[in-house]
Scaffold this motif. Sequence first.
Motif, PDB file in Angstrom:
ATOM      1  N   ASP A  80     -91.974 -34.975  48.048  1.00 23.48           N
ATOM      2  CA  ASP A  80     -91.925 -35.607  49.357  1.00 23.48           C
ATOM      3  C   ASP A  80     -91.974 -34.586  50.491  1.00 23.48           C
ATOM      4  OD1 ASP A  80     -91.753 -38.152  48.293  1.00 23.48           O
ATOM      5  OD2 ASP A  80     -89.568 -38.091  48.151  1.00 23.48           O
ATOM      6  N   GLU A  81     -91.464 -33.379  50.232  1.00 26.01           N
ATOM      7  CA  GLU A  81     -91.443 -32.345  51.259  1.00 26.01           C
ATOM      8  C   GLU A  81     -91.434 -30.966  50.590  1.00 26.01           C
ATOM      9  OE1 GLU A  81     -86.566 -32.432  51.824  1.00 26.01           O
ATOM     10  OE2 GLU A  81     -87.880 -33.219  53.401  1.00 26.01           O
ATOM     11  N   ILE A  82     -91.733 -29.943  51.389  1.00 20.89           N
ATOM     12  CA  ILE A  82     -91.694 -28.580  50.878  1.00 20.89           C
ATOM     13  C   ILE A  82     -90.265 -28.253  50.449  1.00 20.89           C
ATOM     14  CG2 ILE A  82     -92.003 -26.141  51.439  1.00 20.89           C
ATOM     15  CD1 ILE A  82     -94.617 -27.639  51.232  1.00 20.89           C
ATOM     16  N   GLU A  83     -90.106 -27.796  49.214  1.00 14.44           N
ATOM     17  CA  GLU A  83     -88.782 -27.514  48.671  1.00 14.44           C
ATOM     18  C   GLU A  83     -88.879 -26.279  47.774  1.00 14.44           C
ATOM     19  OE1 GLU A  83     -85.426 -26.962  48.166  1.00 14.44           O
ATOM     20  OE2 GLU A  83     -85.426 -29.015  48.969  1.00 14.44           O
ATOM     21  N   LEU A  84     -88.377 -25.150  48.267  1.00 11.26           N
ATOM     22  CA  LEU A  84     -88.512 -23.889  47.549  1.00 11.26           C
ATOM     23  C   LEU A  84     -87.434 -23.683  46.495  1.00 11.26           C
ATOM     24  CD1 LEU A  84     -89.474 -21.505  50.505  1.00 11.26           C
ATOM     25  CD2 LEU A  84     -90.985 -22.773  48.973  1.00 11.26           C
ATOM     26  N   VAL A  85     -86.189 -23.942  46.842  1.00 13.15           N
ATOM     27  CA  VAL A  85     -85.072 -23.623  45.957  1.00 13.15           C
ATOM     28  C   VAL A  85     -85.085 -24.503  44.708  1.00 13.15           C
ATOM     29  CG1 VAL A  85     -82.564 -23.525  45.728  1.00 13.15           C
ATOM     30  CG2 VAL A  85     -83.653 -22.759  47.842  1.00 13.15           C
ATOM     31  N   LYS A  86     -85.245 -25.805  44.892  1.00 15.89           N
ATOM     32  CA  LYS A  86     -85.223 -26.711  43.745  1.00 15.89           C
ATOM     33  C   LYS A  86     -86.381 -26.437  42.796  1.00 15.89           C
ATOM     34  CE  LYS A  86     -82.747 -30.576  45.885  1.00 15.89           C
ATOM     35  NZ  LYS A  86     -82.822 -31.990  46.328  1.00 15.89           N
ATOM     36  N   THR A  87     -87.572 -26.254  43.340  1.00 15.24           N
ATOM     37  CA  THR A  87     -88.732 -26.022  42.472  1.00 15.24           C
ATOM     38  C   THR A  87     -88.625 -24.681  41.754  1.00 15.24           C
ATOM     39  OG1 THR A  87     -89.975 -25.163  44.386  1.00 15.24           O
ATOM     40  CG2 THR A  87     -90.284 -27.480  43.811  1.00 15.24           C
ATOM     41  N   ALA A  88     -88.103 -23.666  42.453  1.00 15.39           N
ATOM     42  CA  ALA A  88     -87.925 -22.358  41.819  1.00 15.39           C
ATOM     43  C   ALA A  88     -86.921 -22.446  40.677  1.00 15.39           C
ATOM     44  CB  ALA A  88     -87.473 -21.329  42.846  1.00 15.39           C
ATOM     45  N   SER A  89     -85.816 -23.154  40.885  1.00 10.76           N
ATOM     46  CA  SER A  89     -84.790 -23.264  39.836  1.00 10.76           C
ATOM     47  C   SER A  89     -85.299 -24.071  38.651  1.00 10.76           C
ATOM     48  CB  SER A  89     -83.517 -23.890  40.398  1.00 10.76           C
ATOM     49  OG  SER A  89     -83.724 -25.244  40.764  1.00 10.76           O
ATOM     50  N   MET A  90     -86.160 -25.058  38.895  1.00 10.23           N
ATOM     51  CA  MET A  90     -86.756 -25.823  37.797  1.00 10.23           C
ATOM     52  C   MET A  90     -87.540 -24.913  36.863  1.00 10.23           C
ATOM     53  SD  MET A  90     -87.824 -29.095  40.143  1.00 10.23           S
ATOM     54  CE  MET A  90     -89.428 -29.257  39.386  1.00 10.23           C
ATOM     55  N   GLY A  91     -88.343 -24.032  37.442  1.00 12.45           N
ATOM     56  CA  GLY A  91     -89.121 -23.100  36.632  1.00 12.45           C
ATOM     57  C   GLY A  91     -88.248 -22.103  35.896  1.00 12.45           C
ATOM     58  N   ALA A  92     -87.233 -21.569  36.568  1.00 11.28           N
ATOM     59  CA  ALA A  92     -86.371 -20.552  35.964  1.00 11.28           C
ATOM     60  C   ALA A  92     -85.598 -21.095  34.772  1.00 11.28           C
ATOM     61  CB  ALA A  92     -85.410 -20.001  37.018  1.00 11.28           C
ATOM     62  N   ILE A  93     -84.995 -22.267  34.931  1.00 19.13           N
ATOM     63  CA  ILE A  93     -84.167 -22.834  33.863  1.00 19.13           C
ATOM     64  C   ILE A  93     -85.025 -23.270  32.674  1.00 19.13           C
ATOM     65  CG2 ILE A  93     -82.568 -24.693  33.276  1.00 19.13           C
ATOM     66  CD1 ILE A  93     -81.648 -24.616  36.239  1.00 19.13           C
ATOM     67  N   ALA A  94     -86.177 -23.872  32.963  1.00 19.36           N
ATOM     68  CA  ALA A  94     -87.049 -24.342  31.884  1.00 19.36           C
ATOM     69  C   ALA A  94     -87.545 -23.190  31.014  1.00 19.36           C
ATOM     70  CB  ALA A  94     -88.238 -25.115  32.461  1.00 19.36           C
ATOM     71  N   THR A  95     -87.818 -22.043  31.629  1.00 18.42           N
ATOM     72  CA  THR A  95     -88.393 -20.935  30.856  1.00 18.42           C
ATOM     73  C   THR A  95     -87.370 -20.258  29.949  1.00 18.42           C
ATOM     74  OG1 THR A  95     -90.015 -19.149  31.071  1.00 18.42           O
ATOM     75  CG2 THR A  95     -88.011 -18.939  32.387  1.00 18.42           C
ATOM     76  N   ILE A  96     -86.086 -20.369  30.238  1.00 20.52           N
ATOM     77  CA  ILE A  96     -85.064 -19.785  29.365  1.00 20.52           C
ATOM     78  C   ILE A  96     -85.099 -20.449  27.988  1.00 20.52           C
ATOM     79  CG2 ILE A  96     -82.580 -19.510  29.008  1.00 20.52           C
ATOM     80  CD1 ILE A  96     -82.307 -19.195  32.053  1.00 20.52           C
ATOM     81  N   ALA A  97     -85.192 -21.788  27.982  1.00 24.35           N
ATOM     82  CA  ALA A  97     -85.289 -22.517  26.710  1.00 24.35           C
ATOM     83  C   ALA A  97     -86.602 -22.212  26.006  1.00 24.35           C
ATOM     84  CB  ALA A  97     -85.167 -24.015  26.973  1.00 24.35           C
ATOM     85  N   HIS A  98     -87.688 -22.169  26.763  1.00 27.38           N
ATOM     86  CA  HIS A  98     -89.013 -21.890  26.207  1.00 27.38           C
ATOM     87  C   HIS A  98     -89.058 -20.537  25.517  1.00 27.38           C
ATOM     88  CE1 HIS A  98     -93.043 -20.054  26.603  1.00 27.38           C
ATOM     89  NE2 HIS A  98     -93.510 -21.255  26.329  1.00 27.38           N
ATOM     90  N   ASP A  99     -88.553 -19.507  26.183  1.00 31.39           N
ATOM     91  CA  ASP A  99     -88.666 -18.138  25.664  1.00 31.39           C
ATOM     92  C   ASP A  99     -87.819 -17.914  24.422  1.00 31.39           C
ATOM     93  OD1 ASP A  99     -90.365 -17.696  27.734  1.00 31.39           O
ATOM     94  OD2 ASP A  99     -88.972 -16.512  28.930  1.00 31.39           O
ATOM     95  N   PHE A 100     -86.684 -18.600  24.339  1.00 36.91           N
ATOM     96  CA  PHE A 100     -85.840 -18.444  23.152  1.00 36.91           C
ATOM     97  C   PHE A 100     -86.581 -18.917  21.904  1.00 36.91           C
ATOM     98  CE2 PHE A 100     -82.686 -19.864  20.070  1.00 36.91           C
ATOM     99  CZ  PHE A 100     -81.884 -18.743  19.973  1.00 36.91           C
ATOM    100  N   LEU A 101     -87.371 -19.951  22.036  1.00 36.82           N
ATOM    101  CA  LEU A 101     -88.077 -20.520  20.894  1.00 36.82           C
ATOM    102  C   LEU A 101     -89.369 -19.775  20.554  1.00 36.82           C
ATOM    103  CD1 LEU A 101     -87.573 -24.308  21.707  1.00 36.82           C
ATOM    104  CD2 LEU A 101     -86.448 -22.994  19.909  1.00 36.82           C
ATOM    105  N   ILE A 102     -90.010 -19.169  21.561  1.00 32.86           N
ATOM    106  CA  ILE A 102     -91.326 -18.593  21.307  1.00 32.86           C
ATOM    107  C   ILE A 102     -91.308 -17.079  21.061  1.00 32.86           C
ATOM    108  CG2 ILE A 102     -92.112 -17.933  23.644  1.00 32.86           C
ATOM    109  CD1 ILE A 102     -94.739 -19.469  22.953  1.00 32.86           C
ATOM    110  N   THR A 103     -90.236 -16.389  21.414  1.00 33.81           N
ATOM    111  CA  THR A 103     -90.228 -14.918  21.318  1.00 33.81           C
ATOM    112  C   THR A 103     -90.531 -14.385  19.912  1.00 33.81           C
ATOM    113  OG1 THR A 103     -88.789 -14.613  23.245  1.00 33.81           O
ATOM    114  CG2 THR A 103     -88.797 -12.851  21.619  1.00 33.81           C
TER     115      THR A 103
END
Length: 318
Positions: free
Chosen positions: A118-141
């Motif tokens: 709905d609007e420009i949102e830097l903090v929420k979108t940045a945190s979405m990417g950061a948290i999601a990649t922690i789970a991803h990297d644990f499984l793929i490393t």
Amino acid sequence: MAAGGSKKTDFDFEERSDDFPFRKHVIAGSMAGVVEHLAMYPVDTIKTHIQACGGGHEGESSKSFLQTARSLYREPDGGGFLRFWKGAQAILSGCLPADAAYFTVYEALKHLYGYNNDEIELVKTASMGAIATIAHDFLITPSDMIKQRLQLQPHLTAIACLKSIVRDEGVTALYRSYPVTVLMNIPFATTVVCVNENMKTWIQPWDRPYPYLWYFLCAGAAGALAAIVTNPLDVIKTRLQTQDIGNQNREGEQREVKYKKLSQTIRLIKEREGMRAFSKGISANIVIFTPSTALTWGSYELIKSLLGAETHHNQLIE
């Protein structure tokens, strides 16, 4: 955007509803990961060879992208087009659960935040990417480590490579690069999700002709910027995972673990090769991550729509 403020089309991907279960996000995320990894794998093989070279052979460290590709194709033992796909089975076995986890966490956070472009949102979108990649990297490393070893040593099988790692370096070696992988991928995923989501908010593809094109362009631009930002860490991760095995005799005894920790690896590369070594593979990374990010996110949204996601942009999960 206010309700009714957007033009509704059959291609609007951003709608989410309670009728679209998370198991379908798991399916869409896994399939999107397979599409991206298969499409970009040959370029990733070339990049791995460029970054893994620590100057063990005269002249190797100065090879360009095209020179490296030509050398791989012309290898006397197992060259040709199939040479660029060596190790693909290892990464596919890891990307299925890893990408499923990534997009499931991403969708859960969108739900939690009530975020709907709905609007420009830097903090929420940045945190979405950061948290999601922690789970991803644990499984793929672990599978990523095996994949890179196979790219450099095509005579090995995935099982033989795994046994060799465990025998020579210990089970914990499979996660040796996890800290630097997370350190690299948090800024990468933060950049990708933040730029991609906010570009969509700004451009509003759902109000434009050919919205598919705009979704892919937004994601591609985000991937290119993220590749540039994180390339030095990608070089460090590659050294930790490959240990210069491309410069070692395949018949040698137990290998010495040359790169052990993040700080020690940075110091070793800087002392022996200079700061320019941290830019190795940057052109390959841009070539990889621009289309791969577009493919991942575009495929994900497309597969979601094929699985029955709603097509109205403005409805939020209640």
